[in-house]
Design a protein around this motif. Structure first.
Motif, PDB file in Angstrom:
ATOM      1  N   VAL A  88       5.016  86.589  -9.456  1.00 47.18           N
ATOM      2  CA  VAL A  88       6.342  87.202  -9.433  1.00 47.18           C
ATOM      3  C   VAL A  88       7.460  86.166  -9.330  1.00 47.18           C
ATOM      4  O   VAL A  88       7.335  85.180  -8.612  1.00 47.18           O
ATOM      5  N   GLU A  89       8.549  86.417 -10.040  1.00 40.67           N
ATOM      6  CA  GLU A  89       9.725  85.544  -9.953  1.00 40.67           C
ATOM      7  C   GLU A  89      10.615  86.045  -8.824  1.00 40.67           C
ATOM      8  O   GLU A  89      10.885  87.239  -8.746  1.00 40.67           O
ATOM      9  N   ILE A  90      11.036  85.146  -7.957  1.00 40.96           N
ATOM     10  CA  ILE A  90      11.927  85.559  -6.871  1.00 40.96           C
ATOM     11  C   ILE A  90      13.175  84.678  -6.875  1.00 40.96           C
ATOM     12  O   ILE A  90      13.201  83.601  -6.288  1.00 40.96           O
ATOM     13  N   PRO A  91      14.232  85.142  -7.537  1.00 40.84           N
ATOM     14  CA  PRO A  91      15.451  84.335  -7.641  1.00 40.84           C
ATOM     15  C   PRO A  91      16.052  84.063  -6.261  1.00 40.84           C
ATOM     16  O   PRO A  91      15.976  84.909  -5.368  1.00 40.84           O
ATOM     17  N   LEU A 142      11.566  80.263  -6.924  1.00 36.96           N
ATOM     18  CA  LEU A 142      10.147  80.535  -7.103  1.00 36.96           C
ATOM     19  C   LEU A 142       9.818  81.217  -8.429  1.00 36.96           C
ATOM     20  O   LEU A 142      10.211  82.358  -8.678  1.00 36.96           O
ATOM     21  N   ASN A 143       9.089  80.508  -9.276  1.00 33.09           N
ATOM     22  CA  ASN A 143       8.612  81.025 -10.555  1.00 33.09           C
ATOM     23  C   ASN A 143       9.693  81.357 -11.585  1.00 33.09           C
ATOM     24  O   ASN A 143       9.360  81.742 -12.713  1.00 33.09           O
TER      25      ASN A 143
ATOM     26  N   ALA B 355       8.168  91.757  -5.738  1.00 27.75           N
ATOM     27  CA  ALA B 355       8.507  90.549  -4.981  1.00 27.75           C
ATOM     28  C   ALA B 355       8.093  90.711  -3.521  1.00 27.75           C
ATOM     29  O   ALA B 355       7.545  89.791  -2.913  1.00 27.75           O
ATOM     30  N   TYR B 358       4.309  90.400  -3.197  1.00 31.49           N
ATOM     31  CA  TYR B 358       3.898  89.009  -3.371  1.00 31.49           C
ATOM     32  C   TYR B 358       4.092  88.226  -2.082  1.00 31.49           C
ATOM     33  O   TYR B 358       3.201  87.491  -1.641  1.00 31.49           O
TER      34      TYR B 358
END
Lengths: 249, 409
Positions: A88-91, A142-143, B355, B358
């Motif tokens: 997962v992308e976590i801006p 992250l990602n 998110a 995760y």
């Protein structure tokens, strides 16, 4: 290490796992292969404790404890690690801050002392080098904007950092070219130690040339329909899934 | 229970020169009554409803001002009256207590009440219990911030005038802790040529307080204004900023965060007028809204004819933490000039469940995971503060509010 007995799991009312049983001993590497829609990801999410995956019957015993009653963070603290197929992308959350927060959260749950930022950075750099993860990636969110290969390498970095007892690799090879695959596999193999078990979930046999399993299970229609040694993977490669699924039906 | 009549009554009659200035606005307030939701600008903040609804004031918990830990110079305004002015206040800053009836200096007489634009704002002037006027003289660069700390247990009106003269620089830390029924605060800020103001405003309210603050502001040529507004909601909390960019080549950066506690309300209404050439403005507003809470952002940018070379950016985003939370984002652009660059965007969503899973699967518990994601969301508002000490004060207040939001869910 892990004992799954006759597990039935439903997602949004639809039964996906229909009586899955699996035993993984300490230090063993097991491969789970199967056609699309067989329930491979469902299995990994149920083990990690994600919401929306309802266990209608059966049991999951991990290191002698009932895993199903634990929230995701408790499972992580006890050494369960799921390397996601789609990380997962976590801006806004930098990779290094995330790694520190997660590592310390796990250590806190185990009543171990927390590490300061410098210690975490040192530990991370150590492991990041061999996975070709740059300082820049550690400072980025992250990602976010990471390529498929970079995301998978970061999952392996986390595995190296958190030192799990049970690592579940959910289609770690998906979207990777040969070079990326080799790098990821090398990273995983380095983590193959006696106290650590692995569940390698994959659709293709290719990954298993590099991460050689002790045992191969075929998941189809929500159940394990065949089991064997590493040769089973080669046989599947040669003949496809359909004959095994047919035989088991 | 409070009606317009109750509001128009003040125990301390203001000086006549002040009353004269505000008479027109007071008349307007008498005619129209309190603002209510059928007035477009007050659509999301029905002050009349809030003040007229039954029930006395319920005192809330004691509020702590994190800026006091910085130990700098400050002015304390309690129930609308200047209570203390710290000895650390630089002597060169001219300070006038407006609760006295003696004739004020010319610069106050000249400026006070010139930026009044509506009934409530006018009432803050005409009915003020007290207030303060501050002047930072030409060329004076103040290294340390000055605090302006408001607190109250009773309804009141208060007026502030701040003049930052040519080439002067000031950092102002504003804090609000109100427990009375209505705190009506009118602030006028004048930035003269080349002046610079960094303004941090932190508003916390407890119990049933309603806080209305109106800032009327003017920027002259080459001046800079950088603001950070943090609001945690109240029974009704409204900040209205009316900013006229009168001089060429001004720089304006407005950042706001609204972390609205369950059941509370927060409204930030910005009216920014580009009136001269080569003026630049940027706005970033972020909202985190709890259960049954409501957050509003209204940002109207007007670029007047002839204000060519204007560069104006605006971004507003909200995260809803419950199905009963509400966010209203209303960016507006009125462009009358030809050669401009204007960009605006608004987005509302909830926390990304993927998110959160995760992060939990990596060991963070639910509260920690939500906090990490929400802090990251608010980082580009707080992150632009130049002072680490002030940043830390804001994070303390934000973390407390996030913890309260987490516990409530």
């Amino acid at each position: 290490m892990l004992d799954i007995k006759d597990l039935h799991v439903a997602v949004e009312g639809k039964e996906i796992l229909k009586g899955l049983s699996l035993h993984v001993g300490e230090g063993e590497v097991h491969a789970i292969m199967g056609p699309n829609g067989s329930g491979k990801s469902t299995l990994s999410y149920v083990l990690a404790g994600r919401d929306g995956y309802d266990i209608t019957s059966g049991s999951i015993i991990y290191k002698g404890e009932d895993l199903t009653v634990m929230p995701p963070e408790a499972r992580a603290a006890r050494g369960v690690f799921l390397a996601l197929q789609y990380p997962v992308e976590i801006p806004g959350v930098t990779t290094i801050n995330f790694l520190k927060a997660a590592l310390n959260a796990q250590r806190r749950a185990r009543s171990e002392s927390e590490f300061d930022a410098m210690t975490v950075l040192r530990l991370v750099r150590d492991k990041a080098r061999s996975l070709d993860i740059s300082e820049d990636m550690l400072r980025r969110a992250l990602n976010v904007g990471f390529s498929g290969g970079e995301k998978k390498r970061l999952e392996v970095l986390q595995m190296a950092l958190f030192e799990p007892k049970l690592a579940i690799l959910d289609e770690t090879d998906s979207g990777l070219d040969i070079d990326a695959l080799k790098l990821v596999a090398e990273g995983v193999n380095k983590l193959r130690v006696p106290g650590r078990s692995m569940l390698v979930i994959t659709h293709y046999q290719r990954l298993l040339n590099y991460i050689v399993p002790d045992r191969v299970h075929v998941l189809a229609g929500g159940r394990i329909v065949a089991e064997g040694g590493k040769e089973l993977a080669l046989e599947l490669e040669a003949r496809g899934y359909s004959h095994i699924v047919k035989d088991a039906a | 229970m409070s009606t317009v009549e109750d509001l128009l009554h003040t125990s301390t009659p203001p000086a006549s020169w002040i009353a004269r200035r505000g008479a027109g606005a007071l008349e307007l307030l008498r005619r129209e009554g309190l603002p209510h939701r059928r007035i477009e600008d007050w659509k999301y903040s029905d002050l009349r409803e809030v003040l007229n609804s039954a029930g006395g004031t319920r005192a809330g918990k004691e509020l702590h001002n994190p800026f006091t830990a910085l130990g700098g110079a400050s002015l304390e305004i309690v129930d609308g009256v200047l209570l203390t002015a710290s000895a650390k206040l630089p002597a060169a800053i001219e300070m006038v207590d407006l609760s006295g009836s003696t004739a004020p200096p010319p610069w106050v007489e000249r400026q006070l009440g010139t930026l009044v634009h509506d009934g409530l704002c006018g009432a803050a002037l005409a009915l003020m219990t007290g207030g303060v006027a501050l002047r930072v003289p030409s060329g004076m660069i103040l290294e340390d911030p000055v605090g302006l700390f408001f607190r109250s247990h009773h309804s009141h009106h208060v007026r502030i005038l701040l003049v930052v003269e040519d080439g002067a620089e000031l950092e102002l830390l504003e804090h609000h802790a109100h427990q009375g029924q209505l705190a009506n605060i009118g602030i006028e800020i004048i930035l003269e040529e080349g002046a610079s103001l960094r303004h941090v405003r932190l508003a916390q309210s407890a119990g049933d307080a309603a806080l209305v603050e109106t800032i009327g502001m003017r920027q002259a040529k080459g001046s800079c204004y950088q603001s950070h507004f943090a609001d945690f909601g109240a029974r009704l909390s409204r900040l209205e900023l009316q900013l006229d960019l009168d001089g060429v080549a001004t720089q304006t950066e407005l950042r706001g965060l609204q972390v609205v506690l369950p059941g509370r309300h927060s409204d930030m209404t910005i009216r920014l007028n580009h009136r001269a050439e080569r003026t630049a403005s940027a706005q970033v507003f972020k909202q985190v809204v709890g259960a049954k809470a409501r957050a509003a952002y209204q940002g109207r940018i007007t670029v007047a004819k002839g204000a060519d070379g204007t560069d104006s950016r605006q971004s507003a985003k909200a995260v809803l933490l419950a199905a009963s939370a509400e966010a209203d984002l209303k960016p507006e652009l009125l462009i009358f000039a030809d050669d401009v660059q204007c960009a605006h965007g608004a987005a509302i969503g909830d926390l990304d469940a993927e998110a959160l899973f995760y992060l939990r699967a990596r060991g963070l518990d639910e509260l920690e995971a939500r906090s990490l994601v929400l802090r990251a969301f608010l980082e580009d508002v707080i992150g632009t503060l130049s002072s680490d000490a002030v940043k830390s004060c804001l994070w303390t207040a934000v973390d407390e509010a996030l913890a309260e939001l987490g516990a409530a869910s």
